[in-house]
Design a protein around this motif. Structure first.
Motif, short mmCIF file in Angstrom:
data_model
loop_
_atom_site.label_atom_id
_atom_site.label_comp_id
_atom_site.label_asym_id
_atom_site.label_seq_id
_atom_site.Cartn_x
_atom_site.Cartn_y
_atom_site.Cartn_z
N LEU A 186 -6.09 -26.13 -10.06
CA LEU A 186 -4.77 -25.75 -9.56
C LEU A 186 -3.91 -26.94 -9.17
O LEU A 186 -2.70 -26.92 -9.37
N ALA A 187 -4.53 -27.97 -8.57
CA ALA A 187 -3.75 -29.05 -7.99
C ALA A 187 -4.07 -30.43 -8.54
O ALA A 187 -3.21 -31.29 -8.59
N ALA A 231 -9.02 -20.71 -13.32
CA ALA A 231 -9.34 -20.85 -14.74
C ALA A 231 -8.35 -20.07 -15.60
O ALA A 231 -7.92 -20.55 -16.66
N TYR A 232 -7.96 -18.89 -15.15
CA TYR A 232 -6.97 -18.09 -15.90
C TYR A 232 -5.62 -18.82 -15.94
O TYR A 232 -4.97 -18.88 -16.99
N ILE A 233 -5.22 -19.37 -14.79
CA ILE A 233 -3.94 -20.07 -14.73
C ILE A 233 -3.97 -21.29 -15.65
O ILE A 233 -2.99 -21.59 -16.34
N ARG A 234 -5.09 -21.99 -15.67
CA ARG A 234 -5.19 -23.18 -16.52
C ARG A 234 -5.11 -22.83 -18.00
O ARG A 234 -4.57 -23.58 -18.81
N LEU A 235 -5.63 -21.68 -18.36
CA LEU A 235 -5.62 -21.27 -19.76
C LEU A 235 -4.29 -20.66 -20.19
O LEU A 235 -3.79 -20.93 -21.29
N TYR A 236 -3.69 -19.84 -19.30
CA TYR A 236 -2.53 -19.05 -19.71
C TYR A 236 -1.26 -19.38 -18.95
O TYR A 236 -0.23 -18.76 -19.17
N GLY A 237 -1.32 -20.34 -18.00
CA GLY A 237 -0.13 -20.71 -17.26
C GLY A 237 0.01 -19.91 -15.98
O GLY A 237 -0.76 -19.00 -15.68
N ILE A 238 1.05 -20.24 -15.19
CA ILE A 238 1.29 -19.62 -13.89
C ILE A 238 2.36 -18.55 -14.03
O ILE A 238 3.50 -18.87 -14.38
N PRO A 239 2.03 -17.30 -13.76
CA PRO A 239 3.03 -16.24 -13.96
C PRO A 239 4.18 -16.29 -12.98
O PRO A 239 5.25 -15.76 -13.25
N PHE A 240 4.01 -16.92 -11.80
CA PHE A 240 5.04 -16.90 -10.77
C PHE A 240 5.85 -18.19 -10.70
O PHE A 240 6.65 -18.38 -9.82
N SER A 246 -0.45 -25.91 -17.06
CA SER A 246 -1.15 -27.17 -16.89
C SER A 246 -1.88 -27.63 -18.14
O SER A 246 -2.38 -28.74 -18.18
N LYS A 247 -1.95 -26.83 -19.18
CA LYS A 247 -2.59 -27.26 -20.41
C LYS A 247 -1.66 -28.13 -21.26
O LYS A 247 -2.09 -28.80 -22.17
#
Length: 263
Positions: A186-187, A231-240, A246-247
């Motif tokens: 995340l950071a 892990a989901y955010i890293r793969l698919y991005g941040i929805p908010f 971050s990929k």
């Protein structure tokens, strides 16, 4: 200027993100004030002394944060000039050192200071293996899971306090590692190492290694969920958040960072 590829997460906030951060900040300040107030109650501080202590503690944390920001602005750019391989080696060394320190700190506490469990021992009584006995029904699912795991270990190794402490340490260290990987996704690696150091040496974390209560299981489950979200955010991005996930690489953001932190 030639810029190496770096993973930069664009954190341009929208209105929902500001609400989330505002709620998170209020909750964090409330938990912090509650913790300091509890410590003041233990040491029998008066009302005004407690208020003063909370304010001084908050000011101290802000001062440390500002000092770290100044240090980073002065010397942080050196880290950007270190090769990725060297950064990875330093990170692995720091994580392994912290993990070994966590084990040594808890062993030292057990050998030199442990006399009895902190908090209630009701879960020990429920999990203890007795002839013709069974685990009592517990309304809270996670508490029942904790009692079941503890009872299974007691059936293998006997109703020994050391068995319960071993399980607590394993749950806690597993939760710390999961939390580290979540924060790293995340950071970043520096934030993850600092978070891991805080969890390893924080007095309350060391204390909860010597309880027979399900808090360490809760922490482990929370860290596991946070890791899955990260892990989901890293793969698919941040929805908010608006901007790149971050990929993807953002060289312009890296150039702005270098120019802002250069002498």
């Amino acid at each position: 200027m030639q810029v190496r590829n770096r993973e930069i997460m664009s954190l341009k906030k929208n209105w929902f993100a500001w609400i989330v951060w505002a709620v998170f900040s209020i909750m964090l300040c409330s938990f912090f004030a509650t913790y300091i107030n509890a410590q003041c109650t233990i040491f029998k501080f008066g009302k005004y002394a407690t208020i003063l202590t909370v304010c001084l503690a908050g000011a101290g944390i802000l001062g440390i944060y500002r000092l770290l920001c100044l240090i980073y602005e002065k010397w942080g750019r050196i880290l950007w000039n270190v090769s990725s391989r060297s950064q990875s080696l330093l990170e692995v060394f720091a994580v392994m050192s912290l993990f070994a320190s966590a084990i040594l700190v808890r062993i030292n506490e057990y050998v030199n200071h442990f006399t009895d469990f902190y908090g209630t021992t009701d879960f020990y009584a429920m999990a203890a293996v007795k002839e013709g006995g069974s685990i009592p029904a517990v309304a809270h699912g996670a508490s029942y899971l904790y009692t079941g795991i503890l009872s299974a270990l007691f059936s293998l190794f006997g109703n020994k306090p050391a068995v319960g402490i071993f399980m607590q340490v394993v749950l806690q260290l597993t939760g710390i590692l999961l939390f580290y990987f979540a924060v790293r996704n995340l950071a970043g690696r520096m934030e993850a190492v600092i978070s891991m150091a805080v969890l390893v040496f924080f007095p309350s974390m060391v204390k909860y290694s010597f309880t027979l209560m399900p808090e360490n299981l809760y922490f482990c489950l929370f860290s596991g969920m946070l890791f899955l979200i990260a892990a989901y955010i890293r793969l698919y991005g941040i929805p908010f958040f608006e901007g790149k996930g971050s990929k993807k690489y953002d060289e312009m953001a890296f150039e702005r960072h270098i120019s802002r932190n250069s002498f």
